[in-house]
Design a protein around this motif. Sequence first.
Motif, PDB file in Angstrom:
ATOM      1  N   PHE A 162      -3.563 -18.871 -16.895  1.00  7.35           N
ATOM      2  CA  PHE A 162      -4.843 -18.162 -16.928  1.00  7.35           C
ATOM      3  C   PHE A 162      -5.125 -17.624 -18.331  1.00  7.35           C
ATOM      4  CE2 PHE A 162      -3.010 -17.695 -12.687  1.00  7.35           C
ATOM      5  CZ  PHE A 162      -4.010 -18.253 -11.904  1.00  7.35           C
ATOM      6  N   GLY A 163      -6.312 -17.926 -18.805  1.00 10.39           N
ATOM      7  CA  GLY A 163      -6.726 -17.404 -20.107  1.00 10.39           C
ATOM      8  C   GLY A 163      -7.510 -16.110 -20.001  1.00 10.39           C
ATOM      9  N   TYR A 164      -7.992 -15.777 -18.796  1.00  8.67           N
ATOM     10  CA  TYR A 164      -8.854 -14.614 -18.609  1.00  8.67           C
ATOM     11  C   TYR A 164      -8.415 -13.865 -17.358  1.00  8.67           C
ATOM     12  CZ  TYR A 164     -11.754 -17.364 -21.783  1.00  8.67           C
ATOM     13  OH  TYR A 164     -12.211 -18.109 -22.840  1.00  8.67           O
ATOM     14  N   LEU A 165      -8.291 -12.538 -17.456  1.00  9.20           N
ATOM     15  CA  LEU A 165      -7.915 -11.707 -16.312  1.00  9.20           C
ATOM     16  C   LEU A 165      -8.906 -10.568 -16.165  1.00  9.20           C
ATOM     17  CD1 LEU A 165      -4.020 -11.311 -16.615  1.00  9.20           C
ATOM     18  CD2 LEU A 165      -5.312 -12.970 -15.243  1.00  9.20           C
ATOM     19  N   GLY A 166      -9.115 -10.149 -14.898  1.00  4.75           N
ATOM     20  CA  GLY A 166      -9.953  -8.996 -14.614  1.00  4.75           C
ATOM     21  C   GLY A 166      -9.373  -8.178 -13.482  1.00  4.75           C
ATOM     22  N   VAL A 167      -9.228  -6.881 -13.708  1.00  3.14           N
ATOM     23  CA  VAL A 167      -8.712  -5.965 -12.688  1.00  3.14           C
ATOM     24  C   VAL A 167      -9.775  -4.913 -12.426  1.00  3.14           C
ATOM     25  CG1 VAL A 167      -6.920  -4.301 -12.102  1.00  3.14           C
ATOM     26  CG2 VAL A 167      -6.325  -6.357 -13.400  1.00  3.14           C
ATOM     27  N   PHE A 225      -8.980  -9.729 -21.416  1.00  2.90           N
ATOM     28  CA  PHE A 225      -8.422  -8.952 -20.294  1.00  2.90           C
ATOM     29  C   PHE A 225      -9.386  -7.802 -20.027  1.00  2.90           C
ATOM     30  CE2 PHE A 225      -4.021  -7.708 -18.433  1.00  2.90           C
ATOM     31  CZ  PHE A 225      -4.625  -7.197 -17.288  1.00  2.90           C
ATOM     32  N   TYR A 226     -10.085  -7.910 -18.913  1.00  2.49           N
ATOM     33  CA  TYR A 226     -11.074  -6.909 -18.510  1.00  2.49           C
ATOM     34  C   TYR A 226     -10.427  -5.918 -17.538  1.00  2.49           C
ATOM     35  CZ  TYR A 226     -15.294  -5.006 -16.224  1.00  2.49           C
ATOM     36  OH  TYR A 226     -16.266  -4.182 -15.710  1.00  2.49           O
ATOM     37  N   TYR A 227     -10.712  -4.621 -17.732  1.00  4.14           N
ATOM     38  CA  TYR A 227     -10.208  -3.606 -16.799  1.00  4.14           C
ATOM     39  C   TYR A 227     -11.345  -2.651 -16.499  1.00  4.14           C
ATOM     40  CZ  TYR A 227      -5.951  -1.780 -14.602  1.00  4.14           C
ATOM     41  OH  TYR A 227      -4.966  -1.453 -13.693  1.00  4.14           O
ATOM     42  N   ASP A 253      -9.905  -4.538 -22.478  1.00  2.53           N
ATOM     43  CA  ASP A 253     -11.302  -4.127 -22.647  1.00  2.53           C
ATOM     44  C   ASP A 253     -11.674  -3.288 -21.425  1.00  2.53           C
ATOM     45  OD1 ASP A 253     -13.883  -3.829 -23.504  1.00  2.53           O
ATOM     46  OD2 ASP A 253     -14.521  -5.867 -23.004  1.00  2.53           O
ATOM     47  N   TYR A 254     -11.793  -1.971 -21.624  1.00  3.91           N
ATOM     48  CA  TYR A 254     -11.980  -1.058 -20.485  1.00  3.91           C
ATOM     49  C   TYR A 254     -13.453  -0.741 -20.285  1.00  3.91           C
ATOM     50  CZ  TYR A 254     -11.804   3.086 -17.542  1.00  3.91           C
ATOM     51  OH  TYR A 254     -11.991   3.986 -16.520  1.00  3.91           O
ATOM     52  N   TRP A 255     -13.876  -0.817 -18.998  1.00  6.37           N
ATOM     53  CA  TRP A 255     -15.238  -0.483 -18.596  1.00  6.37           C
ATOM     54  C   TRP A 255     -15.170   0.532 -17.454  1.00  6.37           C
ATOM     55  CZ3 TRP A 255     -19.768  -3.380 -20.260  1.00  6.37           C
ATOM     56  CH2 TRP A 255     -19.470  -4.359 -21.217  1.00  6.37           C
ATOM     57  N   GLU A 256     -16.087   1.478 -17.474  1.00  6.48           N
ATOM     58  CA  GLU A 256     -16.126   2.476 -16.404  1.00  6.48           C
ATOM     59  C   GLU A 256     -17.539   2.540 -15.848  1.00  6.48           C
ATOM     60  OE1 GLU A 256     -15.291   7.197 -16.280  1.00  6.48           O
ATOM     61  OE2 GLU A 256     -13.569   5.961 -16.887  1.00  6.48           O
ATOM     62  N   HIS A 257     -17.636   2.496 -14.519  1.00  8.53           N
ATOM     63  CA  HIS A 257     -18.943   2.448 -13.859  1.00  8.53           C
ATOM     64  C   HIS A 257     -19.068   3.547 -12.821  1.00  8.53           C
ATOM     65  CE1 HIS A 257     -19.604  -1.416 -15.745  1.00  8.53           C
ATOM     66  NE2 HIS A 257     -18.480  -1.886 -15.215  1.00  8.53           N
ATOM     67  N   SER A 258     -20.297   3.736 -12.341  1.00  4.47           N
ATOM     68  CA  SER A 258     -20.522   4.617 -11.192  1.00  4.47           C
ATOM     69  C   SER A 258     -20.137   3.864  -9.919  1.00  4.47           C
ATOM     70  CB  SER A 258     -22.004   5.017 -11.138  1.00  4.47           C
ATOM     71  OG  SER A 258     -22.820   3.858 -10.989  1.00  4.47           O
ATOM     72  N   LEU A 305     -18.262  -7.285 -11.847  1.00  5.67           N
ATOM     73  CA  LEU A 305     -18.480  -8.724 -11.868  1.00  5.67           C
ATOM     74  C   LEU A 305     -19.555  -9.093 -12.889  1.00  5.67           C
ATOM     75  CD1 LEU A 305     -17.923 -11.531 -10.765  1.00  5.67           C
ATOM     76  CD2 LEU A 305     -19.569 -11.075  -8.925  1.00  5.67           C
ATOM     77  N   GLN A 306     -20.640  -8.343 -12.912  1.00 10.65           N
ATOM     78  CA  GLN A 306     -21.713  -8.622 -13.871  1.00 10.65           C
ATOM     79  C   GLN A 306     -21.226  -8.466 -15.307  1.00 10.65           C
ATOM     80  OE1 GLN A 306     -25.133  -6.190 -12.890  1.00 10.65           O
ATOM     81  NE2 GLN A 306     -24.998  -6.731 -10.743  1.00 10.65           N
ATOM     82  N   GLU A 307     -20.359  -7.489 -15.551  1.00 14.46           N
ATOM     83  CA  GLU A 307     -19.896  -7.232 -16.910  1.00 14.46           C
ATOM     84  C   GLU A 307     -18.887  -8.267 -17.394  1.00 14.46           C
ATOM     85  OE1 GLU A 307     -21.403  -5.251 -18.617  1.00 14.46           O
ATOM     86  OE2 GLU A 307     -22.162  -3.613 -17.397  1.00 14.46           O
TER      87      GLU A 307
END
Length: 682
Positions: free
Chosen positions: A160-165, A198-200, A228-233, A245-247
């Motif tokens: 896998f070249g791309y991961l998302g948690v 790597f998305y988190y 790469d950290y993202w925080e949402h409502s 998913l959109q990000e």
Amino acid sequence: MTNKLKIFLCLILTLGSGIHCNAASSITEVTYFSKTMNSNRKMNVYLPDGYNQNTYYPTFYLMHGGGQRYYTWANPFDGNVKAILDQAISSGKAVPMIVVMPDAPDFAPNLFTRELCDDVIPFVEKTYRVKPEKDSRALAGLSWGGLQVLDAGLYRYDLFGYLGVFSSGWFIGDNIYNVMRTYLASNGSKIEQSMRYFYYGQGGPSDIAYNNGAETMKLLRANGITIDYWEHSGSHSFVCWRQDLQEILPFLFKHGTPSVAITAPAANASYTAPAAINITATASDPNGTISKVEFFNGTTKLGEDVSAPYAYSWTNVPVGTYTITAVATDNAGTKATSAAVTLKVNVAQAAYNNTIHEIPGTIQAEAFDVGGNGFAYFDETPGSETGVSFRNDEDVDIENCTDVGAGYNVGWATSGEWLEYTVNVQNSGVYHMDLRIACDGDGRTLSISMDGANIASNITIPNTTGWQTWQTVRVSNIQLSAGQKTMRLTIGDVDYINLNFVTFVLANNPPAISITAPSDNSTFSVLQTVELIATATDTDGSITKVDFYNGATILGSDNTSPFSYSWSGMPAGSYTITAKATDDKGAVTSSAPITVVIQEVVTGVNEEIDPAPAIYPNPFEDNIILNYPHEFNYEICDLTGSVLHAGIGEGEKRIGENLQSGMYLLRVTNNGKSIVFKILKK
């Protein structure tokens, strides 16, 4: 709940969220045999619009959470994955991909890894047209599915070249955490080198997995892995996970994907029809080569270029608004589409409705010239911000006006913006200019020019205290010359002025003039002096001078009445004579033209004199030599026929010493025969 009701609610949810489904894409339930579980298993597979067997696609494996199943992401009430994918791909934010949603209800992470790697991936890569390499695979999951992703993605980083948690993380201190900590200490640098992205993502402090996720990211980063950290409502719910998913989608499969961008024309560029538009683009591929770049107007292909610099010359483009894109294809057949560039082709600049504004008169602000942004006007923002259905194909902001006379006014006019108007100044003279304006604030100014020359600079606009509270600002004593011109109105350094109209009135009445002599179509001989006489009057001032013209050539002037000029020395021909009166305020009026015909003088019949007299030099400065071998009589006359000098001679005789500069007639007579010469003294 009936199927119809489910469909109805799905539409409400999808449309209400602003995400729209593309009917050409599909989600299919697929059954495969799992050797790991020794049973038939199910999964959902999303195929993008245009999926075909001639293209290889990357694959995104997307995991559900605990207590959920393979259909949860596909459910419009939960993941709404089809609508999100459709929108991301159609807008160009995401590359076309296949999305696989396996069924792993509460599978332990290590069991999931075996199922995924030994059964799911082999089945997908045998069944579908996918790229079977690490950089064409992505794996993401939410909550418990996130733990499964951490296990499979980190242990099998070769796949896998791309991961998302999404909203997940190890429980600090438990066996999995401790084992992984030891594993990462030895393999973190290898994972970092292999991983493309790597998305988190988490749902904020109220997310039940927030602390676990923070500690997990801390451990990953401590071992050199970039996150790469993202925080949402939305806390621990699909409100958050749909955002995740959109990000993540725009970041997937960009390693090895070509990139392309249009470098010219600039967005919202304007042209005049028939336009010649040179489209250029840059394109590159990180691990391959660019095979071609295609250029499109909407969905219509314009042309292509197979070598850099990539360009296409689009000619004879008619009036219209166009959306241009460039599509780059690499040596593996992977395509990428540039951001769209909108441009506009306008008619040539001309008066609005082909009606030239007359000065003196009133010019409505909204009746600016046609020709488009950058040509007939300059407006910083594309489109109108008002919603008024008047000239809404232009970028100028026009709104309904409550001033006397109603109609429209130009609004939202900001610093540096300008409008042009084709005008006709009927008479040269001094004018007053009245500007009908409104604004709410201080410091506003505007300037007005004619054919590029300022006639009023930095006019102070008062604060009228309201955008529809109108006031007239007068600028006095503006000198204008007659003729058709382009008037430009430019906003000063401070934004926002509302403009209703501009009115020009004569500051003084122009003079009146007519030629009283000679009459039209009069005829004279070249020997005559024509007395040009004109009468000129001014009702509110005085006449300072009258100029007499032959066509565009000034003949002479007179600054006292009666106004006249003595015209002589003209060769035969037809002449158009006018007179122009200038008053004490600089206003100029031209008379109606008259025609004057000048004819050659018949001076008598030239008779043969043998031998012929010789005269030289002609023209002359001091005197002219008349040479004749016999006795002769001579007369020098002016052009009216008056004899100025006469005498007798034989042989060579010098004459003309006392003449003034000008043209004269010389008559030579011998034995009753005469010949006439024109002579010119310099």
